[in-house]
Design a protein around this motif. Structure first.
Motif, short mmCIF file in Angstrom:
data_model
loop_
_atom_site.label_atom_id
_atom_site.label_comp_id
_atom_site.label_asym_id
_atom_site.label_seq_id
_atom_site.Cartn_x
_atom_site.Cartn_y
_atom_site.Cartn_z
N ILE A 1 0.84 -1.19 0.00
CA ILE A 1 0.00 0.00 0.00
C ILE A 1 0.88 1.24 0.00
O ILE A 1 2.06 1.19 0.38
CB ILE A 1 -0.95 0.03 1.21
N TRP A 2 0.28 2.37 -0.42
CA TRP A 2 1.00 3.64 -0.45
C TRP A 2 0.71 4.46 0.80
O TRP A 2 1.59 4.89 1.50
CB TRP A 2 0.60 4.41 -1.71
N ASP A 3 -0.58 4.68 1.08
CA ASP A 3 -0.99 5.38 2.29
C ASP A 3 -2.43 4.99 2.59
O ASP A 3 -3.06 4.24 1.84
CB ASP A 3 -0.81 6.91 2.17
N PHE A 4 -2.98 5.52 3.69
CA PHE A 4 -4.34 5.15 4.07
C PHE A 4 -4.94 6.22 4.96
O PHE A 4 -4.23 7.05 5.55
CB PHE A 4 -4.37 3.80 4.80
N THR A 5 -6.29 6.20 5.07
CA THR A 5 -7.04 7.13 5.90
C THR A 5 -8.19 6.39 6.55
O THR A 5 -8.86 5.59 5.89
CB THR A 5 -7.60 8.31 5.07
N VAL A 6 -8.42 6.65 7.83
CA VAL A 6 -9.55 6.06 8.55
C VAL A 6 -10.60 7.15 8.78
O VAL A 6 -10.28 8.24 9.27
CB VAL A 6 -9.11 5.47 9.91
N THR B 1 -1.49 7.61 -10.28
CA THR B 1 -1.34 7.36 -8.85
C THR B 1 -2.40 8.14 -8.10
O THR B 1 -2.42 9.38 -8.14
CB THR B 1 0.07 7.78 -8.36
N CYS B 2 -3.32 7.44 -7.45
CA CYS B 2 -4.34 8.07 -6.62
C CYS B 2 -4.01 7.79 -5.16
O CYS B 2 -3.85 6.63 -4.77
CB CYS B 2 -5.73 7.53 -6.96
N ASN B 3 -3.90 8.82 -4.36
CA ASN B 3 -3.60 8.65 -2.92
C ASN B 3 -3.92 9.95 -2.20
O ASN B 3 -4.70 10.75 -2.69
CB ASN B 3 -2.12 8.22 -2.72
N SER B 4 -3.34 10.14 -1.02
CA SER B 4 -3.48 11.39 -0.27
C SER B 4 -4.96 11.71 -0.05
O SER B 4 -5.45 12.76 -0.44
CB SER B 4 -2.78 12.52 -1.03
N THR B 5 -5.68 10.79 0.61
CA THR B 5 -7.13 10.90 0.74
C THR B 5 -7.54 11.60 2.04
O THR B 5 -6.80 11.60 3.03
CB THR B 5 -7.77 9.51 0.70
N ALA B 6 -8.75 12.18 2.03
CA ALA B 6 -9.31 12.83 3.23
C ALA B 6 -10.82 12.76 3.15
O ALA B 6 -11.41 13.16 2.13
CB ALA B 6 -8.84 14.27 3.33
N PHE B 7 -11.46 12.27 4.23
CA PHE B 7 -12.92 12.20 4.29
C PHE B 7 -13.51 13.55 4.67
O PHE B 7 -13.00 14.24 5.55
CB PHE B 7 -13.36 11.18 5.35
N ARG C 1 2.87 4.90 11.23
CA ARG C 1 1.73 5.69 10.73
C ARG C 1 0.40 5.26 11.37
O ARG C 1 -0.58 5.03 10.67
CB ARG C 1 1.65 5.61 9.22
N PRO C 2 0.31 5.15 12.68
CA PRO C 2 -0.92 4.64 13.29
C PRO C 2 -2.05 5.65 13.26
O PRO C 2 -1.84 6.86 13.28
CB PRO C 2 -0.48 4.36 14.72
N GLN C 3 -3.28 5.12 13.21
CA GLN C 3 -4.50 5.92 13.31
C GLN C 3 -5.49 5.15 14.17
O GLN C 3 -5.45 3.93 14.27
CB GLN C 3 -5.10 6.21 11.94
N TRP C 4 -6.42 5.90 14.78
CA TRP C 4 -7.48 5.30 15.56
C TRP C 4 -8.60 4.84 14.63
O TRP C 4 -8.96 5.52 13.68
CB TRP C 4 -8.05 6.27 16.58
N ALA C 5 -9.18 3.68 14.93
CA ALA C 5 -10.35 3.19 14.22
C ALA C 5 -11.48 3.04 15.24
O ALA C 5 -11.41 2.18 16.12
CB ALA C 5 -10.08 1.85 13.55
N PRO C 6 -12.51 3.90 15.17
CA PRO C 6 -13.56 3.86 16.18
C PRO C 6 -14.43 2.60 16.06
O PRO C 6 -14.48 1.98 15.01
CB PRO C 6 -14.38 5.12 15.86
#
Length: 475
Positions: free
Chosen positions: A175-180, A220-226, A470-475
């Motif tokens: 993977i390249w990056d991710f967003t929760v 290349t699609c990445n750098s996402t934000a909800f 690169r940790p993130q919280w997942a509710p």
């Protein structure tokens, strides 16, 4: 005297009437059978019998036909929420988080109607079990490719209680990056191709396998934000050209509607560049890094207004959780030393019409030169956690430490004072008590990056994943 015409039907007339009657009867049978067949449920989310489901999950049922409005769905234990129709999918959005470690029964009442008039004849019932708050992070698999990992955690007084880590992606080239998404717990990640391009994939809470969200051939699609309402996804796309591969091509900002998959470029000028988007809390403004202008741009999606703040740090701006204010880092030359400080900005005020600098306020102050970056707002907007490197004095370190300060820059204090490690960007827990971050050792013999949780109330910290980053919280 001539006889009156016979009222009796001839053979031909009887044949025609019989054919018409048979046709009407056949049509009625087809209508009756079609109505009895009704609409069919094709997929459920969370999946029946699934466990460890996010407490922020939505309930979805996908049918074989587009749906009309009107349906009754309930959860047991009783949970208030809203039902909406999105094409063939019925979506139930709870008003708040579900209870952790709880078995829920979903009942969808009969009578759901499609736009073609067919109905659901029998009620549908299934069960799933929620899990706990989790952390999502990336780590290398046995082939040296970066994958997503998920680990449920129970937080309270004392050390966190952890479930076994679970690998949730099997990307052939990593993977390249991710967003929760903090609202729903869904994860969007960029999955790499062999040629360096990447598509966008999504893993919904309760789902066992990811789904392709947007294919990006030769790009290349990445750098996402909800977006705050979780309906739009901002991302950057770099298209391959005859001169360069997509990964080094200029980035452009796009918006993806998560309800119907429609994607559009953000700017009317297709040559305007941008990446690393961030949403304002009301969803009206979008900030981004502008590589062609060299700084942070801010764009109002409703009015088309734009702002630009020059900075050479390469860090994205971070929005306040409630107010339309943002914090960014700027490099400043002072006494022949280049420092990096954090500033609060108000995008409602045009910088060119603000000669006194009312819309720009210095937050990070210190007696010695510093480099401050990676700010993170606490959920209530009272604190800002950030990374700081002191460039002189007794607190000088090779790596960056974690600090926090009040929203106005006061009460700044160090959370870590470890010269042997560099501390990664902090992320606040949903309740505002804990910080999640990665830690990188600056000395051997084993240089392994790891994920940690800190209780800001006590200052205690615990390692929760090794290796991990690169940790993130997942509710």
């Amino acid at each position: 005297m001539t006889d009156a015409p016979s009222r009796r039907l001839g053979r031909f007339d009887r044949t025609v009437l019989l054919a018409i009657f048979s046709l009407i009867l056949a049509i009625l049978v087809v209508i009756w059978r079609g109505d009895r067949i009704g609409i069919q449920a094709l997929a459920f989310m969370p999946a029946p019998g699934s466990s460890g489901v996010s407490v922020r999950t939505q309930i979805q049922v996908r049918f074989d036909q587009p749906l009309a409005d009107g349906a009754a769905l309930r959860l047991s234990p009783a949970t208030p929420g809203q039902v909406r129709m999105e094409g063939e999918t019925l979506v139930f959005v709870p008003d708040g988080a579900l209870a952790p470690d709880t078995t829920y029964t979903v009942t969808l009442a009969a009578g759901v109607r499609s736009r073609h008039g067919r109905i659901l004849h029998d009620p549908i019932t299934w069960r799933f079990q929620t899990g706990r708050t989790a952390i999502v992070y990336s780590a290398l698999d046995e082939q040296g490719r970066e994958q997503l990992m998920r680990r449920a955690v129970r937080l309270g007084d004392g050390p966190p209680v952890l479930d076994a880590p679970r690998q949730v992606t099997q990307a052939p080239y990593g993977i390249w990056d991710f967003t929760v998404d903090p609202n729903t717990g869904q994860i969007v990640f960029a999955q790499s191709h062999e040629d360096g391009a990447s598509d966008l994939w999504r893993l919904m809470p309760g789902a066992e396998t990811p789904e392709l969200l947007r294919a990006c051939p030769q790009a290349t699609c990445n750098s996402t934000a909800f977006a705050p309402d979780s309906r739009l996804l901002a991302f950057s796309q770099r298209n391959a050209s005859g001169f360069a591969a997509p990964v080094v091509s200029p980035p452009r900002l796009w918006l993806l509607d998560l309800r119907d998959g429609a994607a559009t470029q953000l700017f009317a000028d297709s040559q305007q560049l941008g990446f690393e988007p961030r949403w304002s809390p009301d969803g009206q403004w979008l900030s981004y890094l502008s590589p062609d202008l060299g700084g942070v741009g801010v764009y109002n999606l409703e009015t088309g207004e734009s702002r630009f703040y020059p900075t050479t740090t390469g860090d994205p701006a971070i929005w306040h959780p409630v107010q339309n204010r943002l914090v960014l880092s700027e490099m400043i030359a002072r006494d022949d030393v280049y420092e990096v400080h954090l500033f609060m900005l108000d995008p409602a005020i045009d910088p060119s019409a603000d000669p006194t600098g009312q819309a720009r306020r210095l937050l990070s102050r210190h007696d010695v030169p510093v480099e401050d970056n990676a700010p993170a707002w606490s959920p209530d907007g009272e604190w800002i956690a950030f990374r700081r490197k002191e460039l002189a004095g007794p607190g000088m370190t090779l790596g960056k430490q974690l600090w926090r300060m009040r929203a106005d820059g006061s009460q700044a204090e160090a959370l870590t004072t470890d010269p042997d490690h560099d501390y990664g960007p902090p992320v606040w827990s949903p309740d505002g008590r804990y910080l999640l971050y990665h830690r990188f050792p600056l000395k051997g013999p084993q240089v392994t990056i790891s994920v940690w949780i800190m209780d800001t109330a006590t200052g205690e910290a615990w390692e929760v994943a090794r290796p991990g980053q690169r940790p993130q919280w997942a509710p």
